[in-house]
Enzyme design. Sequence first.
Site, PDB file in Angstrom:
ATOM      1  N   TYR A 103      13.535  73.066  74.730  1.00  0.00           N
ATOM      2  CA  TYR A 103      14.255  73.260  74.919  1.00  0.00           C
ATOM      3  C   TYR A 103      15.397  72.279  73.768  1.00  0.00           C
ATOM      4  O   TYR A 103      15.623  71.653  73.985  1.00  0.00           O
ATOM      5  CB  TYR A 103      15.327  73.836  75.675  1.00  0.00           C
ATOM      6  CG  TYR A 103      16.421  74.084  76.080  1.00  0.00           C
ATOM      7  CD1 TYR A 103      17.252  75.403  74.469  1.00  0.00           C
ATOM      8  CD2 TYR A 103      17.814  73.984  76.170  1.00  0.00           C
ATOM      9  CE1 TYR A 103      19.215  74.868  74.625  1.00  0.00           C
ATOM     10  CE2 TYR A 103      19.004  73.696  75.898  1.00  0.00           C
ATOM     11  CZ  TYR A 103      19.409  74.127  75.614  1.00  0.00           C
ATOM     12  OH  TYR A 103      21.792  74.428  74.983  1.00  0.00           O
ATOM     13  N   LYS A 206      19.905  82.716  81.871  1.00  0.00           N
ATOM     14  CA  LYS A 206      19.071  83.802  80.849  1.00  0.00           C
ATOM     15  C   LYS A 206      17.909  84.837  82.053  1.00  0.00           C
ATOM     16  O   LYS A 206      19.351  85.586  82.393  1.00  0.00           O
ATOM     17  CB  LYS A 206      17.372  83.167  80.347  1.00  0.00           C
ATOM     18  CG  LYS A 206      17.731  81.517  79.493  1.00  0.00           C
ATOM     19  CD  LYS A 206      18.814  81.732  78.967  1.00  0.00           C
ATOM     20  CE  LYS A 206      19.515  80.954  77.853  1.00  0.00           C
ATOM     21  NZ  LYS A 206      19.593  79.459  78.192  1.00  0.00           N
TER      22      LYS A 206
END
Length: 391
Positions: A103, A206
């Site tokens: 990420y 998420k």
Amino acid sequence: MEKNKINSNLIPIFDDAGFYFEQVEDLKNAFKSELEHPHEPEFYIYSRYRNPVVVAAEKELMKLEGSKWALLTQSGMSAIDLALSVFHKGEKTRPWLFFSEIYGGTNSYIDLILKEKRGIDVHTFYSENGSYDMEKLEKILDGIKPELVYFEAVSNPMLIVADAQQIIALAKKKGAKVIVDNTFLTPVLWKPLADDADLVIHSVTKYLAGHGNLTAGVVMGNDTDFLSQMIEYRKWIGHMLSPSDASRLISFLKTFEIRFAKHCDNALELALLLEKNPRIEKVHYPGLSSHSTYNNAIKLTKGKGFGGIITFDLAGKTNEKKGNCSHFIEHIKEHIPIVPTLGDVDSILLPVEAVWGEKYPYPGMIRLSVGAEPIEELKEYVLKALDQIQK
Ligand code: PLP
């Protein structure tokens, strides 16, 4: 007298900042026993240390991951900071090795915080042509002898699936601890601790929360020494989830497995459809045999699913791609809007170049976080928007 009982499936929100003690002796005992039975505590002291609703949510996550413990935090980034905290040993801190395909926020945290502010000797293991070279990894491990190896099982946005079991085995053989950020696969598709990883992290924001309205993170593991160290760190740094967010998370987790199965089914069906569409040059989805790491995906998830993210590149000459991307988004955004996150129950998308810029400068590329809507609806939105390109 109450006429009807409290629903025992719902946990009340204990939003006390500090908890009530009747006896001084109890308070003393509470401090003494703080590290004992962290998920079955006899006392609660202060919500920044531990809270009953947060513990209840942690227990739900432990069931999903099959871990001995879980520690919730107020974001995925703070979960990463918490997990790494046990490897900070002042001047004695040994080198750490991070994979490159992680990420972007984690990469910024590495550059700006770990390297620049904390002076940690961080090394990067780069992917080449959409995969990781295990021989090179072995050489790096032999060369720098890192104390820890950190990677994501599925990269973002190209969805490179690591040969995760092999990486863990190699790192452990060389004496490193292994941290996996498994946000993309979730415990439904892979449980890293069962394959000998030391710590697993999720951005709970998420799929686990999944509704686009809760920011949280979690670290899970089996090593109780790590647990004690992290309880202390979380307490003093204040990386704690709020009781009301923990309560909402408990509700969201009730549908997590159903939601995630639908994300995976929808994504595979959509990827197969997109692959046949002449307005698309290339579809990157690990469940397609054309994907560079399809075999790793099959090995890792045993074919149970391939996640809910599809990245695709619109067709067109280089100078047309930007326009095609804008047209596509313009025609779909009423149904599938631009939102810079992923894993929501509703489909959302991101133009890759706008977010990754120099790293992935592909003007026609879109990362689609496939939601759990009825698949026929999704197909219609996507096909209609593709039809509108250059009309
Ligand atoms: N790990 C991955 C793989 C992510 O995609 C993200 C955020 O996008 C994070 C960690 C950070 O999580 P959060 O945004 O909840 O802090």
